[in-house]
Design a protein around this motif. Structure first.
Motif, PDB file in Angstrom:
ATOM      1  N   GLN A   1      -4.575 -45.369  35.844  1.00  0.00           N
ATOM      2  CA  GLN A   1      -5.608 -45.331  34.813  1.00  0.00           C
ATOM      3  C   GLN A   1      -6.970 -45.190  35.472  1.00  0.00           C
ATOM      4  OE1 GLN A   1      -5.119 -45.791  31.192  1.00  0.00           O
ATOM      5  NE2 GLN A   1      -7.194 -44.956  31.191  1.00  0.00           N
ATOM      6  N   ALA A   2      -7.800 -44.305  34.899  1.00  0.00           N
ATOM      7  CA  ALA A   2      -9.194 -44.184  35.335  1.00  0.00           C
ATOM      8  C   ALA A   2     -10.085 -44.273  34.107  1.00  0.00           C
ATOM      9  CB  ALA A   2      -9.417 -42.873  36.072  1.00  0.00           C
ATOM     10  N   PHE A   3     -11.290 -44.794  34.310  1.00  0.00           N
ATOM     11  CA  PHE A   3     -12.190 -45.063  33.183  1.00  0.00           C
ATOM     12  C   PHE A   3     -13.611 -45.114  33.713  1.00  0.00           C
ATOM     13  CE2 PHE A   3     -14.600 -47.786  30.372  1.00  0.00           C
ATOM     14  CZ  PHE A   3     -14.112 -47.520  29.098  1.00  0.00           C
ATOM     15  N   ALA A   4     -14.554 -44.615  32.910  1.00  0.00           N
ATOM     16  CA  ALA A   4     -15.963 -44.712  33.285  1.00  0.00           C
ATOM     17  C   ALA A   4     -16.820 -44.890  32.049  1.00  0.00           C
ATOM     18  CB  ALA A   4     -16.412 -43.468  34.055  1.00  0.00           C
ATOM     19  N   LEU A   5     -17.938 -45.570  32.231  1.00  0.00           N
ATOM     20  CA  LEU A   5     -18.935 -45.779  31.182  1.00  0.00           C
ATOM     21  C   LEU A   5     -20.172 -44.948  31.506  1.00  0.00           C
ATOM     22  CD1 LEU A   5     -18.441 -49.612  30.851  1.00  0.00           C
ATOM     23  CD2 LEU A   5     -18.038 -47.944  29.020  1.00  0.00           C
ATOM     24  N   PRO A   6     -20.980 -44.608  30.507  1.00  0.00           N
ATOM     25  CA  PRO A   6     -22.108 -43.692  30.734  1.00  0.00           C
ATOM     26  C   PRO A   6     -23.177 -44.225  31.677  1.00  0.00           C
ATOM     27  CG  PRO A   6     -22.180 -44.599  28.507  1.00  0.00           C
ATOM     28  CD  PRO A   6     -20.843 -44.967  29.079  1.00  0.00           C
ATOM     29  N   ASP A   7     -23.187 -45.529  31.941  1.00  0.00           N
ATOM     30  CA  ASP A   7     -24.179 -46.063  32.876  1.00  0.00           C
ATOM     31  C   ASP A   7     -23.695 -46.030  34.321  1.00  0.00           C
ATOM     32  OD1 ASP A   7     -22.282 -48.086  32.965  1.00  0.00           O
ATOM     33  OD2 ASP A   7     -23.626 -49.684  32.296  1.00  0.00           O
ATOM     34  N   GLY A   8     -22.477 -45.516  34.550  1.00  0.00           N
ATOM     35  CA  GLY A   8     -21.961 -45.391  35.912  1.00  0.00           C
ATOM     36  C   GLY A   8     -20.919 -46.418  36.303  1.00  0.00           C
ATOM     37  N   ARG A   9     -20.700 -47.427  35.482  1.00  0.00           N
ATOM     38  CA  ARG A   9     -19.597 -48.338  35.771  1.00  0.00           C
ATOM     39  C   ARG A   9     -18.275 -47.581  35.660  1.00  0.00           C
ATOM     40  NH1 ARG A   9     -20.521 -52.887  31.473  1.00  0.00           N
ATOM     41  NH2 ARG A   9     -21.683 -51.177  30.469  1.00  0.00           N
TER      42      ARG A   9
ATOM     43  N   GLY B   1      -2.584 -41.665  33.708  1.00  0.00           N
ATOM     44  CA  GLY B   1      -1.684 -40.763  34.392  1.00  0.00           C
ATOM     45  C   GLY B   1      -0.310 -41.389  34.494  1.00  0.00           C
ATOM     46  N   ALA B   2       0.695 -40.572  34.691  1.00  0.00           N
ATOM     47  CA  ALA B   2       2.056 -41.073  34.851  1.00  0.00           C
ATOM     48  C   ALA B   2       2.142 -42.022  36.051  1.00  0.00           C
ATOM     49  CB  ALA B   2       3.024 -39.907  35.030  1.00  0.00           C
TER      50      ALA B   2
ATOM     51  N   THR C   1      -8.169 -48.023  49.169  1.00  0.00           N
ATOM     52  CA  THR C   1      -8.600 -46.901  50.009  1.00  0.00           C
ATOM     53  C   THR C   1      -7.433 -46.014  50.427  1.00  0.00           C
ATOM     54  OG1 THR C   1      -8.441 -48.218  52.036  1.00  0.00           O
ATOM     55  CG2 THR C   1     -10.564 -48.216  50.891  1.00  0.00           C
ATOM     56  N   ALA C   2      -6.210 -46.470  50.206  1.00  0.00           N
ATOM     57  CA  ALA C   2      -5.043 -45.665  50.535  1.00  0.00           C
ATOM     58  C   ALA C   2      -4.851 -44.576  49.481  1.00  0.00           C
ATOM     59  CB  ALA C   2      -3.796 -46.539  50.605  1.00  0.00           C
ATOM     60  N   PRO C   3      -4.369 -43.400  49.871  1.00  0.00           N
ATOM     61  CA  PRO C   3      -4.190 -42.326  48.888  1.00  0.00           C
ATOM     62  C   PRO C   3      -3.062 -42.616  47.906  1.00  0.00           C
ATOM     63  CG  PRO C   3      -3.324 -41.656  51.028  1.00  0.00           C
ATOM     64  CD  PRO C   3      -4.024 -42.958  51.245  1.00  0.00           C
ATOM     65  N   VAL C   4      -3.272 -42.196  46.670  1.00  0.00           N
ATOM     66  CA  VAL C   4      -2.250 -42.258  45.622  1.00  0.00           C
ATOM     67  C   VAL C   4      -2.276 -40.914  44.901  1.00  0.00           C
ATOM     68  CG1 VAL C   4      -2.545 -44.745  45.301  1.00  0.00           C
ATOM     69  CG2 VAL C   4      -3.805 -43.155  43.838  1.00  0.00           C
ATOM     70  N   PHE C   5      -1.217 -40.623  44.189  1.00  0.00           N
ATOM     71  CA  PHE C   5      -1.225 -39.468  43.302  1.00  0.00           C
ATOM     72  C   PHE C   5      -1.766 -39.924  41.953  1.00  0.00           C
ATOM     73  CE2 PHE C   5       2.382 -37.323  45.786  1.00  0.00           C
ATOM     74  CZ  PHE C   5       1.535 -36.371  46.336  1.00  0.00           C
ATOM     75  N   PRO C   6      -2.950 -39.480  41.547  1.00  0.00           N
ATOM     76  CA  PRO C   6      -3.505 -39.910  40.258  1.00  0.00           C
ATOM     77  C   PRO C   6      -2.759 -39.342  39.054  1.00  0.00           C
ATOM     78  CG  PRO C   6      -5.246 -39.185  41.736  1.00  0.00           C
ATOM     79  CD  PRO C   6      -3.951 -38.756  42.341  1.00  0.00           C
ATOM     80  N   ARG C   7      -1.854 -38.415  39.302  1.00  0.00           N
ATOM     81  CA  ARG C   7      -1.108 -37.746  38.238  1.00  0.00           C
ATOM     82  C   ARG C   7      -2.089 -37.150  37.220  1.00  0.00           C
ATOM     83  NH1 ARG C   7       4.357 -39.000  38.546  1.00  0.00           N
ATOM     84  NH2 ARG C   7       4.572 -37.163  37.208  1.00  0.00           N
ATOM     85  N   SER C   8      -1.919 -37.395  35.945  1.00  0.00           N
ATOM     86  CA  SER C   8      -2.758 -36.728  34.954  1.00  0.00           C
ATOM     87  C   SER C   8      -4.193 -37.242  34.910  1.00  0.00           C
ATOM     88  CB  SER C   8      -2.130 -36.847  33.564  1.00  0.00           C
ATOM     89  OG  SER C   8      -1.022 -35.978  33.459  1.00  0.00           O
TER      90      SER C   8
ATOM     91  N   VAL D   1      -3.693 -54.712  31.671  1.00  0.00           N
ATOM     92  CA  VAL D   1      -4.504 -54.643  32.886  1.00  0.00           C
ATOM     93  C   VAL D   1      -5.844 -53.973  32.593  1.00  0.00           C
ATOM     94  CG1 VAL D   1      -4.660 -53.672  35.211  1.00  0.00           C
ATOM     95  CG2 VAL D   1      -2.506 -54.683  34.427  1.00  0.00           C
ATOM     96  N   LEU D   2      -5.821 -52.895  31.838  1.00  0.00           N
ATOM     97  CA  LEU D   2      -7.061 -52.187  31.520  1.00  0.00           C
ATOM     98  C   LEU D   2      -7.993 -53.054  30.683  1.00  0.00           C
ATOM     99  CD1 LEU D   2      -8.822 -49.687  31.554  1.00  0.00           C
ATOM    100  CD2 LEU D   2      -7.452 -48.756  29.679  1.00  0.00           C
ATOM    101  N   ALA D   3      -7.454 -53.735  29.689  1.00  0.00           N
ATOM    102  CA  ALA D   3      -8.296 -54.590  28.846  1.00  0.00           C
ATOM    103  C   ALA D   3      -8.969 -55.678  29.671  1.00  0.00           C
ATOM    104  CB  ALA D   3      -7.453 -55.212  27.733  1.00  0.00           C
ATOM    105  N   ARG D   4      -8.220 -56.300  30.576  1.00  0.00           N
ATOM    106  CA  ARG D   4      -8.794 -57.342  31.426  1.00  0.00           C
ATOM    107  C   ARG D   4      -9.850 -56.767  32.369  1.00  0.00           C
ATOM    108  NH1 ARG D   4     -11.002 -62.053  32.350  1.00  0.00           N
ATOM    109  NH2 ARG D   4     -10.595 -62.900  34.437  1.00  0.00           N
ATOM    110  N   ALA D   5      -9.571 -55.622  32.964  1.00  0.00           N
ATOM    111  CA  ALA D   5     -10.529 -55.014  33.889  1.00  0.00           C
ATOM    112  C   ALA D   5     -11.826 -54.647  33.176  1.00  0.00           C
ATOM    113  CB  ALA D   5      -9.909 -53.781  34.543  1.00  0.00           C
TER     114      ALA D   5
END
Length: 325
Positions: A263-271, A258-259, A52-59, A288-292
């Motif tokens: 990392q952000a990711f979404a699936l068409p069902d809303g996940r 992003g730098a 919930t803390a702010p971060v710079f998402p970069r790209s 990390v992304l593969a595990r998530a």
């Protein structure tokens, strides 16, 4: 002398370990960070660290920037729209399309205010330098975004010399789009590596934003951006980039890194998911992304590909970077 009670001293939050660096069976390093996973209905399914803390998402903010350009009236589609949301690798087809976009809107590379740079992709950079080329604004990974920003400013009669000023009408519109998509107020505005204003939101807000883009009605600016990115992922990233592989091989996936290891990711069902590695260690992103994604219920061979992060001893694989959750 005054005393301070234990209750009045905030306890530092220690982020969990997201990835371990294992060499010859010995854990020689750890990457800490925060991660959030949203279920299809938008509820938080998994939360690690402070999401919930702010971060710079970069790209990872680029889809929102591209949507704002569309809302401001620029008619982009296909590869051009994907490139407007890109951190491109600087491959020949990226550079060629940026040049075409500039020419179409009566602009030149000199109008771009992103800094000159080499191709983001290491293989491409070697070829580029071997040919005697030098750092160039068009080659910089954000040049497609900057070309689109300049074009929409010209269309609306907005100043082009100050298009990166946070108070510029375009940047104010981008801030509005970011807040609407994230479902929260922008906590801070900084300057990104390309010189553009950078809006800070939480990881939960970033995951909500990507969920918003894939679920947006057809024809909206957000959906148009998501559809262009998914149809032309090689223009969003490059031929040797995980974002491209994921959007090519997982139906309906929207992915943007992003730098500083965001990392952000979404699936068409809303996940949806978003995470940041605190130390900015890009090498931890894939594992990390593969595990998530596996925790989100995704099973695809591409996860093995992006999750493989070997460590070498000489020319031999002696270890790996692996997810630790």
């Amino acid at each position: 002398m005054t005393s301070t009670s234990a209750e009045s001293v905030a306890t530092p939050v220690i982020a969990p370990v997201l990835a371990e660096v294992v060499r010859s069976g010995f854990v020689e390093g750890r990457h800490r960070g925060s991660l959030v996973l949203l279920a299809a209905d938008g509820s938080v399914e998994l939360s690690m660290g402070d999401v919930t803390a702010p971060v710079f998402p970069r790209s990872a903010n680029k889809p929102m920037q591209a949507a704002a350009v569309l809302r401001a009236g620029l008619d982009l589609a296909g590869e051009r729209l994907a490139l407007a949301a890109a951190s491109h690798s600087g491959e020949v087809f990226h550079r060629d399309l940026v040049q075409k976009m500039l020419a179409e809107y009566r602009l030149t590379a000199a109008d771009l205010q992103c800094p000159p740079d080499l191709p983001l992709d290491a293989v491409e950079a070697e070829t580029y330098l071997a040919a005697g080329a030098v750092r160039d604004r068009v080659t910089m990974n954000c040049s497609g975004k900057h070309a689109a920003m300049l074009a929409v400013c010209d269309l609306n009669g907005w100043p082009t010399d100050s298009y990166l000023d946070p108070g510029h009408p375009l940047q104010q519109l981008i801030l509005q789009v970011v807040e609407e998509a994230a479902g929260e107020r922008v906590a801070a505005v900084g300057t990104d590596g390309c010189g553009a204003p950078l809006m800070a939101i939480s990881l939960t807000g970033l995951a909500r934003a990507f969920r918003h883009f894939v679920l947006a009605p057809e024809g909206t600016a957000e959906r148009r951006v998501a559809d262009a990115m998914r149809a032309h992922p090689e223009y969003v990233a490059g031929t040797r980039r995980p974002d491209t592989w994921l959007m090519r091989e997982i139906p309906g996936a929207l992915s943007k890194m992003g730098a500083e290891a965001v990392q952000a990711f979404a699936l068409p069902d809303g996940r949806a998911l978003a995470f940041k590695v605190d130390d900015g260690g890009i090498r931890a992103l894939g594992p990390v992304l593969a595990r998530a994604l596996r925790l989100a219920g995704v099973e695809d061979d591409v996860l093995t590909r992006i999750g493989h992060a070997p460590l070498l001893g000489g020319a031999t694989e002696v270890g790996e970077i692996r997810a630790a959750f």
